[in-house]
Design a protein around this motif. Sequence first.
Motif, PDB file in Angstrom:
ATOM      1  N   PRO A  94     -58.269  -4.594 -30.831  1.00  0.00           N
ATOM      2  CA  PRO A  94     -57.688  -5.418 -30.064  1.00  0.00           C
ATOM      3  C   PRO A  94     -58.588  -4.139 -28.807  1.00  0.00           C
ATOM      4  O   PRO A  94     -58.443  -2.836 -29.153  1.00  0.00           O
ATOM      5  CB  PRO A  94     -56.772  -5.066 -29.509  1.00  0.00           C
ATOM      6  CG  PRO A  94     -56.541  -4.890 -30.534  1.00  0.00           C
ATOM      7  CD  PRO A  94     -57.078  -4.925 -31.583  1.00  0.00           C
ATOM      8  N   ASP A  95     -58.952  -4.095 -27.219  1.00  0.00           N
ATOM      9  CA  ASP A  95     -59.250  -2.747 -26.210  1.00  0.00           C
ATOM     10  C   ASP A  95     -58.051  -2.564 -25.882  1.00  0.00           C
ATOM     11  O   ASP A  95     -56.803  -2.916 -26.509  1.00  0.00           O
ATOM     12  CB  ASP A  95     -59.965  -3.451 -25.162  1.00  0.00           C
ATOM     13  CG  ASP A  95     -59.334  -4.462 -24.340  1.00  0.00           C
ATOM     14  OD1 ASP A  95     -57.889  -3.967 -24.445  1.00  0.00           O
ATOM     15  OD2 ASP A  95     -59.992  -5.073 -23.565  1.00  0.00           O
ATOM     16  N   GLU A  96     -57.764  -1.036 -25.275  1.00  0.00           N
ATOM     17  CA  GLU A  96     -56.754  -0.267 -24.940  1.00  0.00           C
ATOM     18  C   GLU A  96     -56.001  -1.101 -24.462  1.00  0.00           C
ATOM     19  O   GLU A  96     -54.272  -0.837 -24.677  1.00  0.00           O
ATOM     20  CB  GLU A  96     -57.248   1.027 -24.551  1.00  0.00           C
ATOM     21  CG  GLU A  96     -55.758   1.944 -23.888  1.00  0.00           C
ATOM     22  CD  GLU A  96     -56.135   3.417 -23.199  1.00  0.00           C
ATOM     23  OE1 GLU A  96     -55.479   4.006 -22.858  1.00  0.00           O
ATOM     24  OE2 GLU A  96     -57.353   2.977 -23.731  1.00  0.00           O
ATOM     25  N   ALA A  97     -55.790  -1.660 -23.194  1.00  0.00           N
ATOM     26  CA  ALA A  97     -55.565  -2.459 -22.219  1.00  0.00           C
ATOM     27  C   ALA A  97     -54.469  -3.832 -23.016  1.00  0.00           C
ATOM     28  O   ALA A  97     -53.223  -3.376 -23.157  1.00  0.00           O
ATOM     29  CB  ALA A  97     -55.840  -2.791 -21.649  1.00  0.00           C
ATOM     30  N   GLU A  98     -55.152  -3.983 -23.943  1.00  0.00           N
ATOM     31  CA  GLU A  98     -54.692  -5.269 -25.293  1.00  0.00           C
ATOM     32  C   GLU A  98     -53.761  -4.753 -25.468  1.00  0.00           C
ATOM     33  O   GLU A  98     -52.771  -5.686 -26.050  1.00  0.00           O
ATOM     34  CB  GLU A  98     -55.694  -6.262 -25.730  1.00  0.00           C
ATOM     35  CG  GLU A  98     -56.975  -7.160 -24.428  1.00  0.00           C
ATOM     36  CD  GLU A  98     -57.447  -7.316 -25.286  1.00  0.00           C
ATOM     37  OE1 GLU A  98     -58.395  -8.476 -25.255  1.00  0.00           O
ATOM     38  OE2 GLU A  98     -58.131  -6.461 -26.680  1.00  0.00           O
ATOM     39  N   GLU A  99     -54.083  -3.273 -26.300  1.00  0.00           N
ATOM     40  CA  GLU A  99     -53.511  -3.066 -27.895  1.00  0.00           C
ATOM     41  C   GLU A  99     -51.704  -2.690 -26.745  1.00  0.00           C
ATOM     42  O   GLU A  99     -50.453  -2.869 -27.244  1.00  0.00           O
ATOM     43  CB  GLU A  99     -53.580  -1.795 -28.353  1.00  0.00           C
ATOM     44  CG  GLU A  99     -53.084  -1.284 -30.000  1.00  0.00           C
ATOM     45  CD  GLU A  99     -54.182  -0.641 -30.531  1.00  0.00           C
ATOM     46  OE1 GLU A  99     -53.623  -0.700 -31.285  1.00  0.00           O
ATOM     47  OE2 GLU A  99     -55.104  -0.358 -30.159  1.00  0.00           O
ATOM     48  N   ARG A 100     -51.967  -1.994 -25.536  1.00  0.00           N
ATOM     49  CA  ARG A 100     -50.662  -1.479 -24.984  1.00  0.00           C
ATOM     50  C   ARG A 100     -49.703  -3.167 -24.757  1.00  0.00           C
ATOM     51  O   ARG A 100     -48.301  -2.644 -24.321  1.00  0.00           O
ATOM     52  CB  ARG A 100     -51.253  -1.138 -23.260  1.00  0.00           C
ATOM     53  CG  ARG A 100     -50.215  -0.495 -22.810  1.00  0.00           C
ATOM     54  CD  ARG A 100     -50.301   0.488 -21.876  1.00  0.00           C
ATOM     55  NE  ARG A 100     -51.485  -0.384 -20.717  1.00  0.00           N
ATOM     56  CZ  ARG A 100     -52.438   0.467 -20.742  1.00  0.00           C
ATOM     57  NH1 ARG A 100     -53.433   1.153 -21.122  1.00  0.00           N
ATOM     58  NH2 ARG A 100     -53.186  -0.605 -19.623  1.00  0.00           N
ATOM     59  N   ASP A 101     -50.894  -4.141 -24.229  1.00  0.00           N
ATOM     60  CA  ASP A 101     -49.788  -5.257 -24.236  1.00  0.00           C
ATOM     61  C   ASP A 101     -49.102  -5.659 -25.499  1.00  0.00           C
ATOM     62  O   ASP A 101     -47.857  -6.577 -25.119  1.00  0.00           O
ATOM     63  CB  ASP A 101     -50.737  -6.461 -23.320  1.00  0.00           C
ATOM     64  CG  ASP A 101     -50.112  -7.219 -22.992  1.00  0.00           C
ATOM     65  OD1 ASP A 101     -49.025  -7.647 -22.463  1.00  0.00           O
ATOM     66  OD2 ASP A 101     -50.939  -8.609 -22.547  1.00  0.00           O
ATOM     67  N   ILE A 102     -49.999  -5.895 -26.412  1.00  0.00           N
ATOM     68  CA  ILE A 102     -49.458  -5.728 -28.096  1.00  0.00           C
ATOM     69  C   ILE A 102     -47.836  -5.035 -28.004  1.00  0.00           C
ATOM     70  O   ILE A 102     -46.667  -5.345 -28.618  1.00  0.00           O
ATOM     71  CB  ILE A 102     -50.168  -5.782 -29.064  1.00  0.00           C
ATOM     72  CG1 ILE A 102     -50.830  -6.713 -28.844  1.00  0.00           C
ATOM     73  CG2 ILE A 102     -49.469  -5.462 -30.350  1.00  0.00           C
ATOM     74  CD1 ILE A 102     -52.394  -6.667 -29.718  1.00  0.00           C
ATOM     75  N   LEU A 103     -48.203  -4.348 -27.821  1.00  0.00           N
ATOM     76  CA  LEU A 103     -47.290  -2.852 -27.939  1.00  0.00           C
ATOM     77  C   LEU A 103     -45.610  -3.047 -27.542  1.00  0.00           C
ATOM     78  O   LEU A 103     -44.693  -3.734 -27.507  1.00  0.00           O
ATOM     79  CB  LEU A 103     -47.832  -1.761 -27.671  1.00  0.00           C
ATOM     80  CG  LEU A 103     -48.267  -1.218 -28.789  1.00  0.00           C
ATOM     81  CD1 LEU A 103     -48.591   0.334 -28.456  1.00  0.00           C
ATOM     82  CD2 LEU A 103     -47.324  -0.885 -30.202  1.00  0.00           C
ATOM     83  N   LEU A 104     -45.702  -3.895 -26.182  1.00  0.00           N
ATOM     84  CA  LEU A 104     -45.241  -3.996 -25.258  1.00  0.00           C
ATOM     85  C   LEU A 104     -44.241  -5.817 -25.589  1.00  0.00           C
ATOM     86  O   LEU A 104     -42.772  -6.134 -25.373  1.00  0.00           O
ATOM     87  CB  LEU A 104     -46.050  -4.585 -23.943  1.00  0.00           C
ATOM     88  CG  LEU A 104     -44.546  -5.074 -22.453  1.00  0.00           C
ATOM     89  CD1 LEU A 104     -43.713  -3.460 -22.369  1.00  0.00           C
ATOM     90  CD2 LEU A 104     -45.008  -5.030 -21.061  1.00  0.00           C
ATOM     91  N   ARG A 105     -45.287  -6.489 -26.224  1.00  0.00           N
ATOM     92  CA  ARG A 105     -44.763  -7.648 -25.927  1.00  0.00           C
ATOM     93  C   ARG A 105     -43.729  -7.938 -27.797  1.00  0.00           C
ATOM     94  O   ARG A 105     -43.111  -8.729 -27.438  1.00  0.00           O
ATOM     95  CB  ARG A 105     -46.092  -8.487 -25.848  1.00  0.00           C
ATOM     96  CG  ARG A 105     -46.234  -9.078 -25.199  1.00  0.00           C
ATOM     97  CD  ARG A 105     -47.491 -10.232 -25.574  1.00  0.00           C
ATOM     98  NE  ARG A 105     -48.693 -10.931 -24.329  1.00  0.00           N
ATOM     99  CZ  ARG A 105     -48.955 -12.240 -23.931  1.00  0.00           C
ATOM    100  NH1 ARG A 105     -49.129 -12.094 -25.023  1.00  0.00           N
ATOM    101  NH2 ARG A 105     -49.971 -12.172 -23.036  1.00  0.00           N
ATOM    102  N   THR A 106     -44.502  -7.169 -28.541  1.00  0.00           N
ATOM    103  CA  THR A 106     -44.255  -7.416 -29.794  1.00  0.00           C
ATOM    104  C   THR A 106     -42.747  -6.104 -30.995  1.00  0.00           C
ATOM    105  O   THR A 106     -42.167  -6.482 -31.088  1.00  0.00           O
ATOM    106  CB  THR A 106     -44.854  -7.144 -30.885  1.00  0.00           C
ATOM    107  OG1 THR A 106     -45.759  -5.681 -30.738  1.00  0.00           O
ATOM    108  CG2 THR A 106     -45.775  -8.003 -31.033  1.00  0.00           C
ATOM    109  N   THR A 107     -42.843  -5.654 -29.060  1.00  0.00           N
ATOM    110  CA  THR A 107     -41.094  -4.264 -29.247  1.00  0.00           C
ATOM    111  C   THR A 107     -40.050  -4.598 -29.037  1.00  0.00           C
ATOM    112  O   THR A 107     -39.142  -3.461 -28.511  1.00  0.00           O
ATOM    113  CB  THR A 107     -41.652  -3.095 -29.548  1.00  0.00           C
ATOM    114  OG1 THR A 107     -41.991  -2.744 -28.129  1.00  0.00           O
ATOM    115  CG2 THR A 107     -42.686  -2.881 -30.392  1.00  0.00           C
ATOM    116  N   GLY A 108     -40.012  -5.557 -27.823  1.00  0.00           N
ATOM    117  CA  GLY A 108     -38.739  -6.242 -27.483  1.00  0.00           C
ATOM    118  C   GLY A 108     -38.176  -6.986 -27.791  1.00  0.00           C
ATOM    119  O   GLY A 108     -38.172  -7.556 -28.587  1.00  0.00           O
ATOM    120  N   SER A 109     -37.126  -7.583 -26.971  1.00  0.00           N
ATOM    121  CA  SER A 109     -36.309  -8.724 -27.299  1.00  0.00           C
ATOM    122  C   SER A 109     -36.990 -10.250 -27.171  1.00  0.00           C
ATOM    123  O   SER A 109     -36.185 -11.267 -27.273  1.00  0.00           O
ATOM    124  CB  SER A 109     -34.800  -8.545 -26.789  1.00  0.00           C
ATOM    125  OG  SER A 109     -34.714  -8.725 -25.189  1.00  0.00           O
ATOM    126  N   ALA A 110     -37.504 -10.128 -26.088  1.00  0.00           N
ATOM    127  CA  ALA A 110     -37.823 -11.398 -25.266  1.00  0.00           C
ATOM    128  C   ALA A 110     -38.952 -11.856 -26.399  1.00  0.00           C
ATOM    129  O   ALA A 110     -39.479 -11.062 -26.616  1.00  0.00           O
ATOM    130  CB  ALA A 110     -38.892 -11.590 -24.237  1.00  0.00           C
TER     131      ALA A 110
END
Length: 333
Positions: A188-204
């Motif tokens: 993924p590009d940088e923005a997508e990788e940041r979004d992946i980190l946000l989505r997969t490390t939270g409780s939602a």
Amino acid sequence: MSTPITESDLDAWRGRLDNLRAAIGQAVVGQHDVVEQLLVALLAGGHALLEGVPGLGKTLLVRTLGDALALDFRRVQFTPDLMPSDLLGTELLEEDHGTGHRAFRFQPGPVFTNLLLADELNRTPPKTQAALLEAMAEHTVSYAGTTHRLPAPFFVLATQNPIEQAGTYPLPEAQLDRFLLQIVLGYPDEAEERDILLRTTGSAKAAVPQVMSGDDVLALQALVREVHVGDELLAWIARLVRASRPGADAPQAVRDYVRWGAGPRAGQSLVLAAKARALLRGRLAATREDVVALAAPVMRHRLLLSFAAEAEQRSTDDIVTALLDSVPFPGTR
């Protein structure tokens, strides 16, 4: 089809396909080209081989597709000790306690599903890989002299890791040819990788809505067959496939780097894939753009390169690019 499709029908189907893309996007970040190619394979009624390094979401992508389509989904982890019966099923000996009569009953294996994820297919020995051949080609399983029909739709998505070769068994050409597309997943590009980190490390947890049924998929697969392919486009596809075979008239890149070219199934796959892409984009006619976009996914796993290509670090995608440059579309040169 019994009646011609209208513009309103086409708009309705395109809206549902857009909803399907959006549903997949609830769980999968980016990978827009990969998702489109996956849907192309599904609508064309073919199978897909996904190749990418670990951690790119191959399993998540397939599972999300199954959730969004409301299809029966099974995942099989292919390992060196996996046997054909673990995949296809086996016969069980049952006894009627009242009469004492014994009889064999076929117990279907995980291949009896709509969407089969064959995870790390190249980690299992050839005899188990070959167990999928009939299922992929005929949508049937033959066991103990009886042929069992698989559910419809039936769609195999196999994954393999391109960088770790220890303990793997490369897929034979006959099996590779059964896959409509080989889809390559990149980082993924940088923005997508940041979004992946946000989505997969939270409780939602992402909720994937069901937007289509199996009957909808079958209807779309039938509609794909109705998409128009002009005579010039059909002739160009045939020339592209034939030009991939080494010979005196082949392009220089093919003569230098290809040992075996693509067979007729490549042309069939390219026509169906182009039709499916056209339908995804709301058209009832395939164009040259559709063929160019899908030439590499259709042909990259059907070309056997020479040692010279390996020595000079030439890939099958390089050969496909050379083919597109060397075989002009009618009227362009």
